[in-house]
Design a protein around this motif. Structure first.
Motif, PDB file in Angstrom:
ATOM      1  N   ALA A  23      40.546  22.253-107.522  1.00 28.68           N
ATOM      2  CA  ALA A  23      40.649  21.215-108.485  1.00 28.68           C
ATOM      3  C   ALA A  23      42.202  20.375-108.437  1.00 28.68           C
ATOM      4  O   ALA A  23      42.239  19.161-108.483  1.00 28.68           O
ATOM      5  N   LEU A  24      43.181  21.090-108.060  1.00 27.91           N
ATOM      6  CA  LEU A  24      44.475  20.435-107.788  1.00 27.91           C
ATOM      7  C   LEU A  24      44.527  19.844-106.647  1.00 27.91           C
ATOM      8  O   LEU A  24      45.815  19.218-106.255  1.00 27.91           O
ATOM      9  N   GLY A  25      43.722  19.886-105.717  1.00 23.04           N
ATOM     10  CA  GLY A  25      43.691  19.401-104.456  1.00 23.04           C
ATOM     11  C   GLY A  25      44.374  20.427-103.355  1.00 23.04           C
ATOM     12  O   GLY A  25      44.553  19.729-102.320  1.00 23.04           O
ATOM     13  N   LEU A  26      44.513  21.615-103.674  1.00 26.49           N
ATOM     14  CA  LEU A  26      44.871  22.299-102.579  1.00 26.49           C
ATOM     15  C   LEU A  26      43.722  22.719-101.528  1.00 26.49           C
ATOM     16  O   LEU A  26      42.695  23.112-101.806  1.00 26.49           O
ATOM     17  N   HIS A  27      44.283  22.695-100.233  1.00 28.06           N
ATOM     18  CA  HIS A  27      43.197  22.986 -99.059  1.00 28.06           C
ATOM     19  C   HIS A  27      43.446  24.667 -98.854  1.00 28.06           C
ATOM     20  O   HIS A  27      44.653  25.133 -98.510  1.00 28.06           O
ATOM     21  N   LEU A  28      42.454  25.375 -99.148  1.00 24.85           N
ATOM     22  CA  LEU A  28      42.550  26.696 -99.083  1.00 24.85           C
ATOM     23  C   LEU A  28      41.760  27.301 -97.853  1.00 24.85           C
ATOM     24  O   LEU A  28      40.907  26.757 -97.297  1.00 24.85           O
ATOM     25  N   THR A  29      42.553  28.341 -97.162  1.00 24.89           N
ATOM     26  CA  THR A  29      42.032  29.038 -96.168  1.00 24.89           C
ATOM     27  C   THR A  29      41.943  30.461 -96.236  1.00 24.89           C
ATOM     28  O   THR A  29      42.784  30.990 -97.102  1.00 24.89           O
ATOM     29  N   ARG A  30      40.770  31.086 -95.918  1.00 24.46           N
ATOM     30  CA  ARG A  30      40.628  32.581 -96.210  1.00 24.46           C
ATOM     31  C   ARG A  30      41.391  33.493 -95.260  1.00 24.46           C
ATOM     32  O   ARG A  30      41.324  33.093 -94.005  1.00 24.46           O
ATOM     33  N   ARG A  31      42.026  34.487 -95.762  1.00 17.51           N
ATOM     34  CA  ARG A  31      42.435  35.333 -94.632  1.00 17.51           C
ATOM     35  C   ARG A  31      42.489  36.884 -95.290  1.00 17.51           C
ATOM     36  O   ARG A  31      43.022  37.102 -96.534  1.00 17.51           O
ATOM     37  N   GLY A  32      41.612  37.542 -94.890  1.00 12.12           N
ATOM     38  CA  GLY A  32      41.342  38.947 -95.061  1.00 12.12           C
ATOM     39  C   GLY A  32      40.274  38.569 -95.975  1.00 12.12           C
ATOM     40  O   GLY A  32      39.581  38.077 -96.359  1.00 12.12           O
ATOM     41  N   ARG A  33      40.156  40.120 -96.664  1.00 10.46           N
ATOM     42  CA  ARG A  33      38.854  40.175 -97.844  1.00 10.46           C
ATOM     43  C   ARG A  33      38.851  39.347 -98.968  1.00 10.46           C
ATOM     44  O   ARG A  33      37.831  38.827 -99.206  1.00 10.46           O
ATOM     45  N   ASP A  34      40.049  39.375 -99.557  1.00  7.88           N
ATOM     46  CA  ASP A  34      40.358  38.482-101.020  1.00  7.88           C
ATOM     47  C   ASP A  34      41.271  37.526-100.821  1.00  7.88           C
ATOM     48  O   ASP A  34      41.448  36.986-101.948  1.00  7.88           O
ATOM     49  N   ALA A  35      42.184  37.374 -99.849  1.00  7.62           N
ATOM     50  CA  ALA A  35      43.411  36.718 -99.777  1.00  7.62           C
ATOM     51  C   ALA A  35      42.988  35.122 -99.367  1.00  7.62           C
ATOM     52  O   ALA A  35      42.191  35.084 -98.652  1.00  7.62           O
ATOM     53  N   HIS A  36      43.483  34.236-100.339  1.00 14.47           N
ATOM     54  CA  HIS A  36      43.323  32.710 -99.661  1.00 14.47           C
ATOM     55  C   HIS A  36      44.628  32.194 -99.834  1.00 14.47           C
ATOM     56  O   HIS A  36      45.330  32.603-100.709  1.00 14.47           O
ATOM     57  N   PHE A  37      45.125  31.403 -98.655  1.00 17.26           N
ATOM     58  CA  PHE A  37      46.269  30.648 -98.779  1.00 17.26           C
ATOM     59  C   PHE A  37      46.071  29.233 -98.903  1.00 17.26           C
ATOM     60  O   PHE A  37      45.278  28.504 -98.356  1.00 17.26           O
ATOM     61  N   ALA A  38      47.280  28.684 -99.440  1.00 14.81           N
ATOM     62  CA  ALA A  38      47.355  27.130 -99.401  1.00 14.81           C
ATOM     63  C   ALA A  38      48.808  26.704 -99.395  1.00 14.81           C
ATOM     64  O   ALA A  38      49.534  27.634 -99.654  1.00 14.81           O
TER      65      ALA A  38
END
Length: 68
Positions: A23-38
């Protein structure tokens, strides 16, 4: 005006950190089972350093140390 502690706990328990980040406009990428990075919005970031965990309900920037 202060928000009652019980109400803050209820919001924290039900809020999804990934939906808030999106909602804040961050582009999320998934890394691993539960980690998301932006990219961290708290400093100039060229590569994603903000780690967000839905299972733990936490976020932490590996560069500037911002967390919540």
């Amino acid at each position: 005006m202060l928000i009652p502690e019980a109400e803050l706990k209820a919001v924290k328990a039900t809020a999804d950190p990934l939906r808030v980040a999106a909602a804040l406009g961050l582009h999320l990428t998934r890394r691993g089972r539960d980690a998301h990075f932006a990219r961290c919005p708290f400093h100039k970031d060229k590569t994603p350093s903000l780690s967000i965990s839905r299972a733990q309900g936490l976020w932490h920037c590996l560069v500037c140390g911002a967390k919540g």
